[in-house]
Design a protein around this motif. Sequence first.
Motif, short mmCIF file in Angstrom:
data_model
loop_
_atom_site.label_atom_id
_atom_site.label_comp_id
_atom_site.label_asym_id
_atom_site.label_seq_id
_atom_site.Cartn_x
_atom_site.Cartn_y
_atom_site.Cartn_z
N ASN A 89 -16.25 -34.17 -54.04
CA ASN A 89 -15.19 -34.26 -55.05
C ASN A 89 -14.23 -35.39 -54.75
OD1 ASN A 89 -16.27 -32.07 -56.34
ND2 ASN A 89 -14.97 -30.58 -55.24
N ARG A 90 -13.84 -35.49 -53.49
CA ARG A 90 -12.90 -36.55 -53.09
C ARG A 90 -13.55 -37.92 -53.31
NH1 ARG A 90 -8.83 -39.05 -53.31
NH2 ARG A 90 -7.90 -40.07 -51.50
N ALA A 91 -14.85 -38.00 -53.01
CA ALA A 91 -15.55 -39.28 -53.18
C ALA A 91 -15.51 -39.72 -54.64
CB ALA A 91 -16.99 -39.17 -52.68
N HIS A 92 -15.65 -38.75 -55.55
CA HIS A 92 -15.61 -39.13 -56.97
C HIS A 92 -14.21 -39.53 -57.40
CE1 HIS A 92 -19.68 -38.86 -58.58
NE2 HIS A 92 -19.87 -38.21 -57.44
N GLU A 93 -13.20 -38.88 -56.80
CA GLU A 93 -11.81 -39.32 -57.09
C GLU A 93 -11.58 -40.75 -56.60
OE1 GLU A 93 -10.07 -34.83 -56.37
OE2 GLU A 93 -9.28 -36.47 -55.15
N LEU A 94 -12.33 -41.10 -55.54
CA LEU A 94 -12.16 -42.46 -54.97
C LEU A 94 -12.90 -43.54 -55.78
CD1 LEU A 94 -12.67 -41.76 -51.15
CD2 LEU A 94 -10.57 -42.60 -52.22
N SER A 95 -13.60 -43.13 -56.81
CA SER A 95 -14.44 -44.06 -57.58
C SER A 95 -13.74 -45.37 -57.95
CB SER A 95 -14.91 -43.38 -58.86
OG SER A 95 -16.29 -43.24 -58.81
N PRO A 96 -12.51 -45.32 -58.50
CA PRO A 96 -11.87 -46.60 -58.86
C PRO A 96 -11.66 -47.51 -57.64
CG PRO A 96 -10.70 -44.74 -59.85
CD PRO A 96 -11.70 -44.17 -58.91
N ARG A 97 -11.37 -46.91 -56.50
CA ARG A 97 -11.16 -47.73 -55.29
C ARG A 97 -12.49 -48.29 -54.78
NH1 ARG A 97 -7.22 -44.70 -51.19
NH2 ARG A 97 -7.56 -46.64 -50.06
N ILE A 98 -13.55 -47.51 -54.93
CA ILE A 98 -14.87 -48.01 -54.52
C ILE A 98 -15.29 -49.17 -55.44
CG2 ILE A 98 -17.32 -47.41 -54.25
CD1 ILE A 98 -16.41 -44.56 -53.44
N ASP A 99 -15.01 -49.02 -56.75
CA ASP A 99 -15.34 -50.10 -57.69
C ASP A 99 -14.56 -51.37 -57.37
OD1 ASP A 99 -17.07 -48.49 -59.03
OD2 ASP A 99 -15.67 -47.92 -60.62
N GLU A 153 -16.04 -55.10 -56.24
CA GLU A 153 -15.70 -56.39 -56.85
C GLU A 153 -15.25 -57.38 -55.77
OE1 GLU A 153 -12.83 -56.03 -60.01
OE2 GLU A 153 -12.66 -58.22 -60.16
N ILE A 154 -14.41 -56.90 -54.84
CA ILE A 154 -13.89 -57.77 -53.79
C ILE A 154 -15.03 -58.33 -52.93
CG2 ILE A 154 -12.58 -57.74 -51.60
CD1 ILE A 154 -10.66 -55.75 -53.06
N VAL A 155 -15.94 -57.43 -52.54
CA VAL A 155 -17.00 -57.88 -51.63
C VAL A 155 -17.99 -58.79 -52.37
CG1 VAL A 155 -18.81 -56.10 -51.68
CG2 VAL A 155 -18.08 -56.99 -49.52
N CYS A 156 -18.27 -58.51 -53.64
CA CYS A 156 -19.17 -59.40 -54.40
C CYS A 156 -18.52 -60.79 -54.53
CB CYS A 156 -19.46 -58.83 -55.79
SG CYS A 156 -20.62 -57.45 -55.73
N ASN A 157 -17.22 -60.84 -54.79
CA ASN A 157 -16.53 -62.14 -54.87
C ASN A 157 -16.62 -62.88 -53.54
OD1 ASN A 157 -15.74 -61.68 -57.46
ND2 ASN A 157 -13.65 -61.04 -56.96
N GLU A 158 -16.42 -62.14 -52.47
CA GLU A 158 -16.42 -62.80 -51.15
C GLU A 158 -17.78 -63.41 -50.82
OE1 GLU A 158 -15.25 -60.41 -47.67
OE2 GLU A 158 -16.65 -61.62 -46.49
N GLU A 202 -24.02 -52.99 -54.63
CA GLU A 202 -23.94 -51.97 -55.70
C GLU A 202 -24.53 -50.65 -55.20
OE1 GLU A 202 -25.91 -53.92 -58.98
OE2 GLU A 202 -24.43 -55.53 -58.92
N ILE A 203 -25.66 -50.74 -54.49
CA ILE A 203 -26.28 -49.52 -53.96
C ILE A 203 -25.41 -48.91 -52.87
CG2 ILE A 203 -28.27 -48.70 -52.61
CD1 ILE A 203 -30.00 -50.44 -54.43
N ALA A 204 -24.77 -49.76 -52.06
CA ALA A 204 -23.87 -49.25 -51.02
C ALA A 204 -22.70 -48.50 -51.66
CB ALA A 204 -23.37 -50.40 -50.16
N ALA A 205 -22.14 -49.04 -52.74
CA ALA A 205 -21.02 -48.39 -53.42
C ALA A 205 -21.45 -47.04 -53.99
CB ALA A 205 -20.49 -49.30 -54.54
N LYS A 206 -22.64 -47.01 -54.57
CA LYS A 206 -23.16 -45.76 -55.13
C LYS A 206 -23.38 -44.73 -54.02
CE LYS A 206 -27.17 -44.43 -58.01
NZ LYS A 206 -26.66 -43.12 -58.26
N THR A 207 -23.83 -45.21 -52.86
CA THR A 207 -24.07 -44.31 -51.72
C THR A 207 -22.75 -43.71 -51.23
OG1 THR A 207 -25.98 -45.64 -51.10
CG2 THR A 207 -25.12 -44.17 -49.42
N LEU A 208 -21.71 -44.52 -51.14
CA LEU A 208 -20.40 -43.99 -50.71
C LEU A 208 -19.92 -42.92 -51.69
CD1 LEU A 208 -18.22 -47.06 -49.59
CD2 LEU A 208 -19.50 -45.48 -48.16
#
Length: 335
Positions: free
Chosen positions: A8-18, A22-27, A292-298
């Motif tokens: 549940n907490r992981a899903h609440e964190l969704s916006p922060r994971i997204d 974005e940050i890591v893809c830019n980097e 993207e897969i790493a973000a989905k895994t988190l």
Amino acid sequence: MPHQIDRNRAHELSPRIDEALEIVCNEFAGLDTHQQYRNAFSRVLKPDPLDRVMMMGTDQRDLFIPLLRQTIVEHVPVGGHIFDIGAGDGQTFAFVADAVPQGTTVSIAEPNPGYLADYVSFLERQPHLHLGVALQGGVEHLDHGATDSATEPPAEQTVDLALGLHMLYFAADPQVSLEGILRLVATGGVFFNVITDELTGFAGVVQREFIKAGGDPRDGERQLAILDERRRLLAPQEEGGGGLAPALRAAGIDVAVSAVRQPSRHYGHTLADLLALAKLNLADVASPLNFEIAAKTLRDRSEEIGLRIETDGPRIGMWSVSAPQWVTRVRRNGG
Ligand SMILES: C[S@@+](CC[C@H](N)C(=O)[O-])C[C@H]1O[C@@H](n2cnc3c(N)ncnc32)[C@H](O)[C@@H]1O
């Protein structure tokens, strides 16, 4: 107790994971695979500014170094011979160099010429050690006894302690490489190996999903088989391992093997750090699909990969994920 991130907490964190995605893809955009790997690996090697722990990004070294020191004390005689394979730049060996007996010869094999030069220069500054072979090449060069450089590996059965510290990932055929290494080890000598359990660790879970999604430009099925092969050979028996002794015996090399699991982790100051660590197992792919897969895994598998926030100790406030490792000691018997 560390704060576990449940589903549940992981899903609440969704916006922060997204946002982290974005940050890591830019980097990483526009970097070649070597630069990408370097940026990811720098997260693991983060020095602790207060020198309280070896590396802020992982406790893998902190956990295996005591066993390595013990192995050196028990198995390296005065004037003995250590061979460090996939040796890196000597940073890890520097943590145990003081435990190595007077007059020991240290040979190294490392494909990266910059790392090799740094390691050689470290050894030249150690008055109690002698530099042996410094081979610019990888573990595969031990398979055939042929190298890119003019240097040959140490002769068969001359090594008291061979080291494989987080390097066997690079062996295209782990069993063949392990046979090649053990042929160099003297009777009574030891091969000390450490690798991450990629079945349950975060980076391994991401790698498997990435391959299943068709993201790996290499032969995906073969990559999955190699992951399983490393476990079969090097994990403790109760974790699906125990295969090394019979495999070596079939090749005429008699050994006694002991393997232990250590509950090591990877740590990040930010969620973007954790996403970048997924690259560790995917060094030669450039696609953002891995992140993207790493973000989905988190987000979807936080409990399985042990996503948590540290609540005490020197890493208080850092995120972490599971990166368990196996330490395998292979002692060569006579014959
Ligand atoms: C994770 S680092 C570990 C370095 C060192 N063993 C340590 O623990 O500090 C992996 C090392 O394997 C080296 N490497 C790359 N390809 C290799 C190969 N084919 N055979 C052996 N080592 C390889 C890399 O250059 C790098 O130094």
